[in-house]
Design an enzyme around this catalytic site. Structure first.
Site, PDB file in Angstrom:
ATOM      1  N   LEU A  77       4.949  26.832  25.027  1.00 44.69           N
ATOM      2  CA  LEU A  77       4.655  27.430  26.335  1.00 44.69           C
ATOM      3  C   LEU A  77       4.897  26.306  27.320  1.00 44.69           C
ATOM      4  O   LEU A  77       4.640  25.182  27.270  1.00 44.69           O
ATOM      5  CB  LEU A  77       3.101  27.891  26.770  1.00 44.69           C
ATOM      6  CG  LEU A  77       2.972  28.497  28.116  1.00 44.69           C
ATOM      7  CD1 LEU A  77       1.921  29.842  27.762  1.00 44.69           C
ATOM      8  CD2 LEU A  77       2.294  27.433  28.786  1.00 44.69           C
ATOM      9  N   THR A  78       5.749  26.768  28.334  1.00 42.85           N
ATOM     10  CA  THR A  78       6.190  26.017  29.504  1.00 42.85           C
ATOM     11  C   THR A  78       5.970  26.753  30.894  1.00 42.85           C
ATOM     12  O   THR A  78       6.339  28.081  30.840  1.00 42.85           O
ATOM     13  CB  THR A  78       7.661  25.432  29.207  1.00 42.85           C
ATOM     14  OG1 THR A  78       7.853  24.623  28.190  1.00 42.85           O
ATOM     15  CG2 THR A  78       8.098  24.851  30.370  1.00 42.85           C
ATOM     16  N   HIS A  80       7.381  27.026  34.601  1.00 48.28           N
ATOM     17  CA  HIS A  80       8.687  26.812  35.570  1.00 48.28           C
ATOM     18  C   HIS A  80       8.147  27.345  37.019  1.00 48.28           C
ATOM     19  O   HIS A  80       7.456  28.364  37.050  1.00 48.28           O
ATOM     20  CB  HIS A  80       9.900  27.508  35.387  1.00 48.28           C
ATOM     21  CG  HIS A  80      10.442  27.240  33.934  1.00 48.28           C
ATOM     22  ND1 HIS A  80      10.874  25.887  33.696  1.00 48.28           N
ATOM     23  CD2 HIS A  80      10.656  27.870  32.747  1.00 48.28           C
ATOM     24  CE1 HIS A  80      11.265  25.647  32.289  1.00 48.28           C
ATOM     25  NE2 HIS A  80      11.156  27.071  32.044  1.00 48.28           N
ATOM     26  N   CYS A 178       3.082  23.149  26.115  1.00 51.61           N
ATOM     27  CA  CYS A 178       3.955  22.328  25.118  1.00 51.61           C
ATOM     28  C   CYS A 178       2.690  22.388  23.803  1.00 51.61           C
ATOM     29  O   CYS A 178       2.962  21.476  22.896  1.00 51.61           O
ATOM     30  CB  CYS A 178       3.591  21.142  25.327  1.00 51.61           C
ATOM     31  SG  CYS A 178       4.550  21.028  27.171  1.00 51.61           S
TER      32      CYS A 178
END
Length: 214
Positions: A77-78, A80, A178
């Site tokens: 997972l990130t 933005h 992450c």
């Protein structure tokens, strides 16, 4: 590092789904040798993106109102959002390298860029038996400042990196980024006390030897 000049494309805020459509088109062009190796710098409105193997328990509570989108890149997972510099890399790999080799090059170029910005940074080796450890961390504080997730198809890379510049870091605390429950995400502004997106863009582009098409 090998010389690898890139063509630079720059945009400001682009919706994630629209960016994925354009990135796919750029990849097709590179696979057919209708465009050179390319770095696309941009930012996204607030969104969480997840890799194919992101555990359900790592996702944010839907009540926070930030959309979650599945993506075809590697990694976990990130987040933005505005104030983050995203770089999509559409690069044809050489015969003697794979996508992990290129990710290591990307890490080193971002370490160089951060050094120019006055932040001592490092990439980290993956411990034996662990999932691939990618990204860039600050040396002095041990915080993660860059997330990286990439893939390759027909020898051409896609997706790329996300460098936190001067945006709100609090959404990172709404999920497990992450795949690292204890990671402390940081930004250029947090480490330096101030940051400028224009300066960061120019520094990153220079580190990748990326210039606009003539």
């Amino acid at each position: 590092m090998r010389e690898r000049p890139l063509t630079l494309i720059q945009d400001d805020l682009v919706d994630y789904d629209k960016a994925m459509e354009r990135m796919a088109a750029l990849v097709d062009e590179r696979q057919e040798d209708r465009r050179p190796d390319t770095l696309w710098l941009l930012s996204h409105p607030a969104v969480f993106t997840i890799g194919k193997r992101t555990p359900q328990e790592h996702l944010p509570d839907p009540s926070y109102g930030i959309p979650v989108m599945q993506t075809g890149r590697g990694g976990q997972l990130t987040y933005h959002g505005p104030g983050q510099l995203v770089g999509y890399l559409i690069v044809k790999l050489r015969a003697d390298e794979g996508v992990v080799d290129y990710i290591r090059e990307v890490e080193l170029r971002l370490v160089e860029a951060l050094g120019t910005l006055g932040i001592s940074a490092e990439r980290r080796d993956t411990p034996p038996g662990s999932e691939l450890l990618t990204g860039v961390w600050t040396k002095d504080t041990g915080r993660k400042i860059v997330s990286i997730g990439m893939r390759a198809s027909r020898a051409v890379t896609s997706h790329g990196f996300a460098l936190n510049v001067d945006g709100d870091l609090s959404p990172w605390n709404l999920a497990i980024p992450c795949g690292m429950p204890d990671v402390d995400m940081t930004s250029v502004a947090r480490e330096r006390g101030q940051a400028a997106m224009d300066e960061t863009r120019k520094t990153v582009a220079a580190a990748f030897d990326a210039t606009p098409a003539a």
